[in-house]
Write a protein that holds these residues in place. Sequence first.
Motif, mmCIF file in Angstrom:
data_model
loop_
_atom_site.group_PDB
_atom_site.id
_atom_site.type_symbol
_atom_site.label_atom_id
_atom_site.label_comp_id
_atom_site.label_asym_id
_atom_site.label_seq_id
_atom_site.Cartn_x
_atom_site.Cartn_y
_atom_site.Cartn_z
ATOM 1 N N ARG A 1 -85.039 -6.209 26.547
ATOM 2 C CA ARG A 1 -85.670 -5.712 25.323
ATOM 3 C C ARG A 1 -85.000 -4.478 24.739
ATOM 4 O O ARG A 1 -85.623 -3.738 23.999
ATOM 5 N N LEU B 1 -78.116 -9.000 29.972
ATOM 6 C CA LEU B 1 -78.330 -8.903 28.529
ATOM 7 C C LEU B 1 -77.021 -8.601 27.817
ATOM 8 O O LEU B 1 -76.707 -9.220 26.802
ATOM 9 N N ALA C 1 -94.123 -13.546 18.784
ATOM 10 C CA ALA C 1 -93.806 -12.150 18.457
ATOM 11 C C ALA C 1 -94.551 -11.770 17.176
ATOM 12 O O ALA C 1 -94.800 -12.623 16.321
ATOM 13 N N GLN C 2 -94.880 -10.506 17.052
ATOM 14 C CA GLN C 2 -95.683 -10.077 15.891
ATOM 15 C C GLN C 2 -94.976 -10.355 14.570
ATOM 16 O O GLN C 2 -95.626 -10.500 13.543
ATOM 17 N N GLY D 1 -91.133 -18.873 22.837
ATOM 18 C CA GLY D 1 -91.355 -17.554 23.431
ATOM 19 C C GLY D 1 -91.344 -16.453 22.388
ATOM 20 O O GLY D 1 -91.894 -15.382 22.603
ATOM 21 N N ILE D 2 -90.716 -16.708 21.271
ATOM 22 C CA ILE D 2 -90.674 -15.737 20.164
ATOM 23 C C ILE D 2 -91.375 -16.332 18.936
ATOM 24 O O ILE D 2 -92.308 -15.751 18.407
ATOM 25 N N PHE E 1 -92.423 -3.075 21.005
ATOM 26 C CA PHE E 1 -91.723 -4.150 21.685
ATOM 27 C C PHE E 1 -92.291 -5.483 21.195
ATOM 28 O O PHE E 1 -93.450 -5.568 20.778
ATOM 29 N N THR E 2 -91.488 -6.533 21.277
ATOM 30 C CA THR E 2 -91.996 -7.852 20.880
ATOM 31 C C THR E 2 -91.951 -8.776 22.098
ATOM 32 O O THR E 2 -92.858 -8.738 22.922
ATOM 33 N N LYS E 3 -90.900 -9.574 22.194
ATOM 34 C CA LYS E 3 -90.772 -10.528 23.297
ATOM 35 C C LYS E 3 -89.363 -10.405 23.877
ATOM 36 O O LYS E 3 -88.448 -9.923 23.202
ATOM 37 N N ASP E 4 -89.199 -10.904 25.084
ATOM 38 C CA ASP E 4 -87.881 -10.871 25.705
ATOM 39 C C ASP E 4 -86.834 -11.514 24.785
ATOM 40 O O ASP E 4 -87.079 -12.569 24.186
ATOM 41 N N TYR E 5 -85.711 -10.886 24.697
ATOM 42 C CA TYR E 5 -84.534 -11.398 23.975
ATOM 43 C C TYR E 5 -84.729 -11.461 22.457
ATOM 44 O O TYR E 5 -83.943 -12.086 21.756
ATOM 45 N N HIS E 6 -85.775 -10.830 21.955
ATOM 46 C CA HIS E 6 -85.924 -10.758 20.497
ATOM 47 C C HIS E 6 -85.393 -9.405 20.043
ATOM 48 O O HIS E 6 -86.073 -8.384 20.170
#
Lengths: 643, 643
Positions: A300, B606, B392-393, B387-388, A316-321
Motif C-alpha cells: 500500500r 511491490l 475501494a472507496q 479486490g479493488i 488507505f484503500t485496498k492492497d495494490y491500489h
Amino acid sequence: MSDLKLVTKFDVTDGFFARYRKLVREVVLPYQENALNDRIEGAEKSHCIENFRMAAKKLHTGKCDGEFYGMVFQDSDVAKWLEGAAYSLAQTPDGELERRCDEIIELIGQAQHEDGYLNTYFTVKEPDKRWTNLHEAHELYCAGHMIEAGVAYAECTGKTRLLQIVCDMADCIYKHFIEDHAEGYPGHPEIELALMRLYRCTKEEKYKELALHFINVRGVNSDYFKQENKKNRWSVWGNDPENKEYAQNMAPVRMQKKAVGHAVRAVYLYAGMADAAKETQDESLADACKILWNNITQCRMYVTGAIGSAYEGEAFTKDYHLPNDTAYAETCAAIGLIFFSNKMLYLERNGKYTDIIERALYNCVLAGMQLDGTKFFYVNPLEVLPGISGEAQTHRHALPVRPKWFACACCPPNVARLLTSISEYVWHVTKDGLFSNLFLGGTLDLSDVYGGKVTLKTEYPYGNQVEYHFEPQNGTMSIPLAIRIPSWSKNTVFRINDKRINPEVKDGYAYISRNFSAEDVVIVEFEMLVRKIYTSNKVSANTGKAAVERGPLIYCAEGVDNGDDVLSLSLMKDGSITVSEYLPDKLFGIQELYAEGYKETVSDTLYSYEASREEKCKITLVPYYTWGNRGLNQMRVWIPEKK
Amino acid sequence: MSDLKLVTKFDVTDGFFARYRKLVREVVLPYQENALNDRIEGAEKSHCIENFRMAAKKLHTGKCDGEFYGMVFQDSDVAKWLEGAAYSLAQTPDGELERRCDEIIELIGQAQHEDGYLNTYFTVKEPDKRWTNLHEAHELYCAGHMIEAGVAYAECTGKTRLLQIVCDMADCIYKHFIEDHAEGYPGHPEIELALMRLYRCTKEEKYKELALHFINVRGVNSDYFKQENKKNRWSVWGNDPENKEYAQNMAPVRMQKKAVGHAVRAVYLYAGMADAAKETQDESLADACKILWNNITQCRMYVTGAIGSAYEGEAFTKDYHLPNDTAYAETCAAIGLIFFSNKMLYLERNGKYTDIIERALYNCVLAGMQLDGTKFFYVNPLEVLPGISGEAQTHRHALPVRPKWFACACCPPNVARLLTSISEYVWHVTKDGLFSNLFLGGTLDLSDVYGGKVTLKTEYPYGNQVEYHFEPQNGTMSIPLAIRIPSWSKNTVFRINDKRINPEVKDGYAYISRNFSAEDVVIVEFEMLVRKIYTSNKVSANTGKAAVERGPLIYCAEGVDNGDDVLSLSLMKDGSITVSEYLPDKLFGIQELYAEGYKETVSDTLYSYEASREEKCKITLVPYYTWGNRGLNQMRVWIPEKK
C-alpha cells in the motif's frame, strides 16, 4: 542511552539539509508564527493564539468576548509550532524567539483549568461537552501534540513550564480514563506516541500506563463511537461512526492485519504501538506492528514513500491500489510513516525500516515543501496532468502547483518539526551501539557516551561517499559503530584510513567496533547506480512502466524539461541513463538524469488504428522532490518502458 | 417520409439481435412489470403503480391512504416500461400484454388532474409545490418520458388514449411556461426530445414551440435554480444550485462548447437540441450540437462508446481524462449518446455519427445487460480489478459483476426500450433515400414508400458480409439505397448479382440507386480485420497500451481465459492476432481472438530493481459486451504493448 537527546547533540552542517533547516528557521517558522497571531494579510485567519487568550480570560473572569474560531483541533497548530521552534532553538539559539515561545507557553498555562484540562475549543465554546465526542472532537489529539511540545521544549531549552502544564493535563486525562473508568479511545490517534515520550522524559509510570490503555482498549468495543454519538448527539464533521476502518477501531489493535482508514491516524497509532511494544517488550503488540508495517510497505505504499491512495477519507484503500494521479499521498502521512518506521527500527534493528524512512523523507516529504520554503503540498501525486489535476472532480485535491497556505495547517508545521528534529532519525544511540541511519553531514557530540565527537562528511544524496571522522577527548573513542547499507547499494566498499575492510553485515547494517583515534577516517562508498525500478504486476497503474531511482532519490519527468509532453515519452528497455554533473544553479542544486527513450508523435484523433510513430529521444529526469517548482506542467514518475 | 414508423415496419430476424429482443420480451419486460407492481420477493419495492392508484384515488375522493414511495422520478419507470412494451407489441403482438398496458394507461388517465397535470409525487405528496423545484424534482423529466410512451404506444398499437393524456399534460405545461410566462427550465433534460416526438406525431406546432422554449431559455438566466432554491426553500437531494455545469445551465445552449456535467442529462439535452435544429433548420443550434458532439467523441468518450469519466456527479470531467477502472460510463449515458448521434445523423448525413451509434450499441450498451437478460450494469468500466473494483472507496460504483436489480431502475428499461426500437437506428428513410445504417438481419416493409420489401441477411457482427434482397410488389422497386461503410472497413467490396460495382461513396455512405428486381442481390463485404487501436497520448491511462477491435466489437482480456492474471499480459507489437471459428456454445455465440503477447512473471515484492522475466504467450480475448458473465475476475480492455 536511548535518553540521549540527539536533537540537541547533532549539528547538521551538510549542504543539502542545512539549507532546508535554514529555510525552516528563517521562512517556515516565522511565517507560521505570524499566521498563529493573525498577522498575515490576505490569509485566512488562524485565531489560534487568540483562542488561548479567550480561554484564559474566561477561566479568570468567567467570561470572554468573541467566539472560538478555527478547526476543532486548532490548538494543535501552536503545539506543533512550539515543538518545531524548540528543536530549532536547540541548534540555533535565538533569545528573542525563546522569549516569544515562553510568552505563548505562559498564555497556554493561563488557559489551563485547575484540574489540568486544556483545550480552548471546549473551554471557550463547549464547556459542558468535555470527552463527549472522542470520535471527532480531537481533544486527545490536541493533548498529544501539546505533550510532544512540552517534552521537546524541556529537552531543548531545559525549561519545564510547558512540561509541567502537559503533565497536569495528562494527569487530568489519567483521572478521567483510568481512575474514573471512562470508556473510549481517541478518534484521531496521536496521544499514544506522545504519552510514551512523556513517560520517557519524566519516568512517570502512569503516562506509559495511559498510553497502553488507549492502545489496548481501541476497537475492543468497536461500537464505542456509535454509542457515544447516539448518547451525546453532537457532531463536528458528521463523520459516520459506523465507518470503523476510518479511525482504525474495527478490531482490537492486535487483531488488525491491514493498514486501513485515514492514513495519518493509522501511522500515528502504529508509531505509538511500536513504541509501546518496544518499551514493554510486548511481543503480540510487536507482531501486530510488523504485520501492519509489512502490509503498508509491501502492498500500500507509493515508491516515493507516500501512503493513502484515496482522497475519500484521506485513506488507505485496498492492497495494490496505487493510482498515480489521484493519490492522496499526504505529506503528514509520509511523516507518520517515518515516525512508525523509526519506532520499528528501535524494536527490530533492520535496515529495511531505515530504507523506508529515507525513501519517504527524500521523496514525499521534501516534495511537500516548495524549494524556497514558502508553499506546501498536502497531496503528493506521482503524476500530474494540467487541465485535469486540481480541476476534474476526481482530482480537486491533487493540485498541480503548491498553494500558498491552508486553512487546515497540518502539513507545513509537521514538515518543520520533522526537519528540525531530523537528528533523531539520522542517529540512534542504543545499548547496542551507535547507529548511523541516514547520511547527513554534521557533528554528533557523544562526549557523555563515548568520550568524543563523530563528524560525518558527505555530499549525499548526490555524492555516494560518506566519511566518519572522530574527535576523542582522550586519545581514542571506543565506539560500536553500525552503518546502514541502503538496499539500493548492492556493492558497498568500506575503508578505514584507505585500507579496505570487510565488516560484519547483518540486516542492512555494517558493524565496525573499534577504538577510533583522531587520525582515523571511516570511508564508505555506496554503489549509487542509476536503477530502473518496477512495480509488481498486481498494481494496475504501473503495468508496462518503470521509474528511475538513483541512491535515495526517485526521479520524475517534468514537461518543462521535455518539450511539455511527458505523456508521449517511453523509456528504452536496456537504454542507458547518464548522470549530469552537479548543477548548483538548477533547482537549488541537483544532478539530473538523461535517459535513452522514445518520443511518440501525438495522434490528432482520440483513437486511431495506426500506432503513432516513435523516434529516439533523450528524456531529462529531475529528482521528484524538486517537481512543481517551475510552474504548471506535466509530471510523471512511472513511464512506459519499451524495447 | 421521416414519419415512417420504422419500429412497426422492420422485423428483426438475425441471430444476434433477435436473441436480445427475445430476452427483452421474455425476461426484461416481464421482470420489470412485476417490479412495477411490487410482485418480486426480496426486491426493494417499486410502488410505481401504487403511486398512480393513490394519486387517482386522491383526485377522485379527495384523500388517499398510504404515502408516496420511491424516487421523485418514480413515474418515469412505468413510462419507460410502457414505451418498451409498445415497441415489443409492434413486433410481437401479445393480446394479454396489450390488455395490461391498456389498464395501466387507464390508471394513468385517472391520476391526471383536470387541467392536464400529471405527476404522482406532487399529486400525492406535495400538491402545493408544482413547478417550484425544477432543479431537482424531475417533473418535466417524468413528463418527457410519459410523452415518449404516449407517442410510442399510439404509433405501435394505434391506440391514442395515452397520447391524449400526454397531449393534455403537455398543454398544461404549455400554459404554465408559455401562456403564463413562468420562468425556468428542466433540471434534467428529456422533455425537449419528447416534445419534438410529440410534435411530429401530432403536427401540433405548440409542442415544437414548447421544446424550443426549453432549449432557448436554458442557461440564459444561469442563476435560475439558485433563485428558485432561495425563493421556495425545498430540496430533494440537496444538490448545489451553484454547480451549473451539472445540469448544463451555465450558459445558453448555443454558447456551450464542452460536454459537461451529468452525462445522461447532457446527451438527452443535446439530442433534443439536434432534433430541434434539424426540424427548424436552426444553424446556430446545429453548430452548437456539432461542437458538443465533436467534444464528446474526440476528447471525452471511451473506446466502447461509453461516456462519463467520474462517479462524482455521474459526469463528464475534463478533456482526455478517461480512467479505465473508475469510469462511470453509465449504460443510460451511452444510450443517450446513441439518441444524440442518431439525431445528428438526420441533421448531417455522415457515417461518423453511425460509427458512434454502432460503437456505443455493440460495446457499452450490450455490456450493460447480462447475456441472460437477468442482471444489469449501470457502470461499465474498461478495467476490473477484483479486490479493488466495487470495494475501494474510489471504486464502489464500479461493480465487478452485475447485481440483481436496482432501487433506481433507470438503465434496465432504457436498454429494453432501445433494443425494442432498434429499427429506428438500423434504417433511416428520408427524402434522400433509404439509409442502411446498422447491419441487422430482417425484413423492412417499404410498401408504402418504395412498393416492396427489403430483406437484409447477415451474420454481423461476426460475419463481414451483408446481403440486401428485394421483394417488389410490381416487378421492380426504385430505391435510392445508401449503405454505410464503417470507418474500420478500409476496403469494402460491393457486388450486385456477383458483379463488382464501385458505387459513389460520400461521407461514409455508398450510394446505389437502382430499380431492384426480386432476382437482385446487393452484397457488401466489409474488411473485417482484427485491428489494434491506440489512444492519443493525451490520455494518461492508455499510454503504451493498445486495445483490440474487430468489426464493431471491442475485445477485452478476462482472467478466466488467461490464467487469472490479466495484469501480467502485454500485446506483442506487430504480433499476430488470429480469429477463432464461431463458437456457438461460448457466451451465447462469439468469435474469440488469440493474440501473440508476453506474460511477465509476477514479482513477489511491490517494487523491485529487476524487470520481471517475460515469456511469449497467447492472449485470449473475448468481446467486451460479454465480460463479467463468468463470475468475478480481472478484465482489461487496454493492454500494454511491447516489441
